[in-house]
Design a protein around this motif. Structure first.
Motif, PDB file in Angstrom:
ATOM      1  N   ARG A  21      27.280  31.993  43.999  1.00 40.07           N
ATOM      2  CA  ARG A  21      27.731  31.968  45.396  1.00 40.07           C
ATOM      3  C   ARG A  21      26.587  31.562  46.313  1.00 40.07           C
ATOM      4  O   ARG A  21      26.749  30.756  47.219  1.00 40.07           O
ATOM      5  CB  ARG A  21      28.251  33.340  45.804  1.00 40.07           C
ATOM      6  CG  ARG A  21      29.581  33.674  45.171  1.00 40.07           C
ATOM      7  CD  ARG A  21      29.971  35.109  45.370  1.00 40.07           C
ATOM      8  NE  ARG A  21      29.984  35.505  46.767  1.00 40.07           N
ATOM      9  CZ  ARG A  21      30.090  36.752  47.180  1.00 40.07           C
ATOM     10  NH1 ARG A  21      30.183  37.723  46.302  1.00 40.07           N
ATOM     11  NH2 ARG A  21      30.121  37.024  48.460  1.00 40.07           N
ATOM     12  N   LEU A  39      34.221  31.264  48.128  1.00 37.92           N
ATOM     13  CA  LEU A  39      35.332  31.979  47.493  1.00 37.92           C
ATOM     14  C   LEU A  39      35.724  31.293  46.178  1.00 37.92           C
ATOM     15  O   LEU A  39      35.914  31.946  45.143  1.00 37.92           O
ATOM     16  CB  LEU A  39      36.523  31.998  48.449  1.00 37.92           C
ATOM     17  CG  LEU A  39      37.840  32.536  47.903  1.00 37.92           C
ATOM     18  CD1 LEU A  39      37.773  34.038  47.759  1.00 37.92           C
ATOM     19  CD2 LEU A  39      38.992  32.154  48.827  1.00 37.92           C
ATOM     20  N   SER A  42      33.127  31.680  43.445  1.00 36.06           N
ATOM     21  CA  SER A  42      33.121  33.073  42.994  1.00 36.06           C
ATOM     22  C   SER A  42      34.244  33.324  41.985  1.00 36.06           C
ATOM     23  O   SER A  42      34.026  33.916  40.920  1.00 36.06           O
ATOM     24  CB  SER A  42      33.264  33.983  44.221  1.00 36.06           C
ATOM     25  OG  SER A  42      33.264  35.317  43.836  1.00 36.06           O
ATOM     26  N   GLU A  43      35.443  32.850  42.291  1.00 38.83           N
ATOM     27  CA  GLU A  43      36.578  33.048  41.376  1.00 38.83           C
ATOM     28  C   GLU A  43      36.378  32.274  40.068  1.00 38.83           C
ATOM     29  O   GLU A  43      36.662  32.798  38.979  1.00 38.83           O
ATOM     30  CB  GLU A  43      37.890  32.615  42.045  1.00 38.83           C
ATOM     31  CG  GLU A  43      38.344  33.495  43.199  1.00 38.83           C
ATOM     32  CD  GLU A  43      38.639  34.935  42.782  1.00 38.83           C
ATOM     33  OE1 GLU A  43      38.917  35.171  41.592  1.00 38.83           O
ATOM     34  OE2 GLU A  43      38.570  35.818  43.654  1.00 38.83           O
ATOM     35  N   THR A  46      33.561  33.846  37.961  1.00 43.29           N
ATOM     36  CA  THR A  46      34.049  35.110  37.386  1.00 43.29           C
ATOM     37  C   THR A  46      34.939  34.826  36.182  1.00 43.29           C
ATOM     38  O   THR A  46      34.827  35.472  35.129  1.00 43.29           O
ATOM     39  CB  THR A  46      34.837  35.913  38.445  1.00 43.29           C
ATOM     40  OG1 THR A  46      33.982  36.150  39.562  1.00 43.29           O
ATOM     41  CG2 THR A  46      35.325  37.244  37.891  1.00 43.29           C
ATOM     42  N   ASN A  47      35.809  33.841  36.315  1.00 41.85           N
ATOM     43  CA  ASN A  47      36.695  33.490  35.200  1.00 41.85           C
ATOM     44  C   ASN A  47      35.918  32.966  34.005  1.00 41.85           C
ATOM     45  O   ASN A  47      36.247  33.281  32.848  1.00 41.85           O
ATOM     46  CB  ASN A  47      37.713  32.445  35.654  1.00 41.85           C
ATOM     47  CG  ASN A  47      38.849  33.058  36.439  1.00 41.85           C
ATOM     48  OD1 ASN A  47      38.984  34.281  36.512  1.00 41.85           O
ATOM     49  ND2 ASN A  47      39.670  32.210  37.032  1.00 41.85           N
ATOM     50  N   ARG A  98      45.184  36.863  40.089  1.00 43.78           N
ATOM     51  CA  ARG A  98      45.274  36.335  41.454  1.00 43.78           C
ATOM     52  C   ARG A  98      44.246  35.249  41.740  1.00 43.78           C
ATOM     53  O   ARG A  98      44.416  34.463  42.657  1.00 43.78           O
ATOM     54  CB  ARG A  98      45.084  37.470  42.475  1.00 43.78           C
ATOM     55  CG  ARG A  98      46.243  38.441  42.462  1.00 43.78           C
ATOM     56  CD  ARG A  98      46.031  39.550  43.503  1.00 43.78           C
ATOM     57  NE  ARG A  98      47.157  40.474  43.464  1.00 43.78           N
ATOM     58  CZ  ARG A  98      47.278  41.455  42.605  1.00 43.78           C
ATOM     59  NH1 ARG A  98      46.345  41.661  41.689  1.00 43.78           N
ATOM     60  NH2 ARG A  98      48.330  42.243  42.619  1.00 43.78           N
ATOM     61  N   GLY A  99      43.179  35.240  40.963  1.00 48.25           N
ATOM     62  CA  GLY A  99      42.049  34.365  41.276  1.00 48.25           C
ATOM     63  C   GLY A  99      42.433  32.894  41.379  1.00 48.25           C
ATOM     64  O   GLY A  99      42.115  32.230  42.373  1.00 48.25           O
ATOM     65  N   LEU A 100      43.101  32.379  40.367  1.00 51.33           N
ATOM     66  CA  LEU A 100      43.439  30.956  40.385  1.00 51.33           C
ATOM     67  C   LEU A 100      44.518  30.641  41.415  1.00 51.33           C
ATOM     68  O   LEU A 100      44.572  29.533  41.943  1.00 51.33           O
ATOM     69  CB  LEU A 100      43.867  30.484  38.993  1.00 51.33           C
ATOM     70  CG  LEU A 100      42.716  30.337  37.994  1.00 51.33           C
ATOM     71  CD1 LEU A 100      43.248  29.913  36.623  1.00 51.33           C
ATOM     72  CD2 LEU A 100      41.668  29.336  38.483  1.00 51.33           C
ATOM     73  N   ILE A 102      44.647  32.103  44.330  1.00 52.91           N
ATOM     74  CA  ILE A 102      43.859  32.015  45.574  1.00 52.91           C
ATOM     75  C   ILE A 102      43.149  30.661  45.643  1.00 52.91           C
ATOM     76  O   ILE A 102      43.153  29.996  46.676  1.00 52.91           O
ATOM     77  CB  ILE A 102      42.847  33.187  45.641  1.00 52.91           C
ATOM     78  CG1 ILE A 102      43.599  34.506  45.846  1.00 52.91           C
ATOM     79  CG2 ILE A 102      41.811  32.958  46.726  1.00 52.91           C
ATOM     80  CD1 ILE A 102      42.749  35.744  45.638  1.00 52.91           C
ATOM     81  N   VAL A 103      42.562  30.253  44.501  1.00 58.89           N
ATOM     82  CA  VAL A 103      41.872  28.955  44.464  1.00 58.89           C
ATOM     83  C   VAL A 103      42.860  27.831  44.779  1.00 58.89           C
ATOM     84  O   VAL A 103      42.582  26.939  45.583  1.00 58.89           O
ATOM     85  CB  VAL A 103      41.205  28.735  43.090  1.00 58.89           C
ATOM     86  CG1 VAL A 103      40.732  27.295  42.931  1.00 58.89           C
ATOM     87  CG2 VAL A 103      40.035  29.702  42.909  1.00 58.89           C
TER      88      VAL A 103
END
Ligand SMILES: Nc1ncnc2c1ncn2[C@@H]1O[C@H](COP(=O)(O)OP(=O)(O)OP(=O)(O)O)[C@@H](O)[C@H]1O
Ligand SMILES: [Mg+2]
Length: 145
Positions: A21, A39, A42-43, A46-47, A98-100, A102-103
């Motif tokens: 980040r 953001l 970060s997602e 993390t993945n 939720r991450g992808l 949100i992306v």
């Protein structure tokens, strides 16, 4: 206007999420979409750690940011594995997943390249007002600050 591109490897451990980040925010400092770019990286980082071989001992992932004529491209290359990035259907009580989503909502476009040997999950931001001149980038990273 010329395109620019910068990449950096990170160790596949959770502390690297913060570092990735910071890599992005430092480099894109002052640009309008820096929070969205942060953001996204970060997602994706993390993945990479959680769902790919990058999270194994000694694993790593590569973050690339690229600017070209008002489009910013953010990508994370991982070390692959059996699982594939996918957006889950929305279940109200599902933990995670939720991450992808949100992306995909934050990005103009996103996608996945590669296979079990290594995957690149990428997202682009249009109208990012990306300064195409690398000379104007924050150079705090290069100076090690
Ligand atoms: N880099 C990746 N390599 C392999 N599988 C992935 C990768 N990224 C995502 N996936 C798969 O896609 C699914 C959805 O990812 P997503 O980021 O939306 O949710 P999540 O990571 O499970 O939870 P969270 O909401 O905390 O991000 C993951 O559960 C995983 O199965
Ligand atoms: Mg995730």
């Amino acid at each position: 206007m010329s395109a620019w591109c910068i990449s950096r490897y990170f160790l596949g451990s959770t502390v690297s999420i913060t570092e990735a980040r910071r890599f992005v925010t430092t480099f894109l400092k002052g640009w309008p979409n820096v929070a969205t770019a942060e953001l996204i990286v970060s997602e994706l980082a993390t993945n990479a750690i959680r769902h790919s071989a990058s999270g194994r001992f000694g694993g790593r992932f590569l973050v690339t940011i690229r600017g070209d004529a008002g489009r910013l491209w953010i990508a994370v290359l991982d070390e692959g594995g059996p699982g594939r990035p996918q957006i889950f259907p929305e279940y109200p009580d599902l933990e995670g997943g939720r991450g992808l989503r949100i992306v995909s909502e934050a990005a103009s476009e996103w996608g996945v390249l590669g296979d079990h040997r290594g995957r690149t999950v990428w997202a682009s931001l249009d109208d990012a007002a990306v300064d195409p001149n690398p000379a104007n980038h924050s150079n705090a990273y290069r100076q090690g600050r």
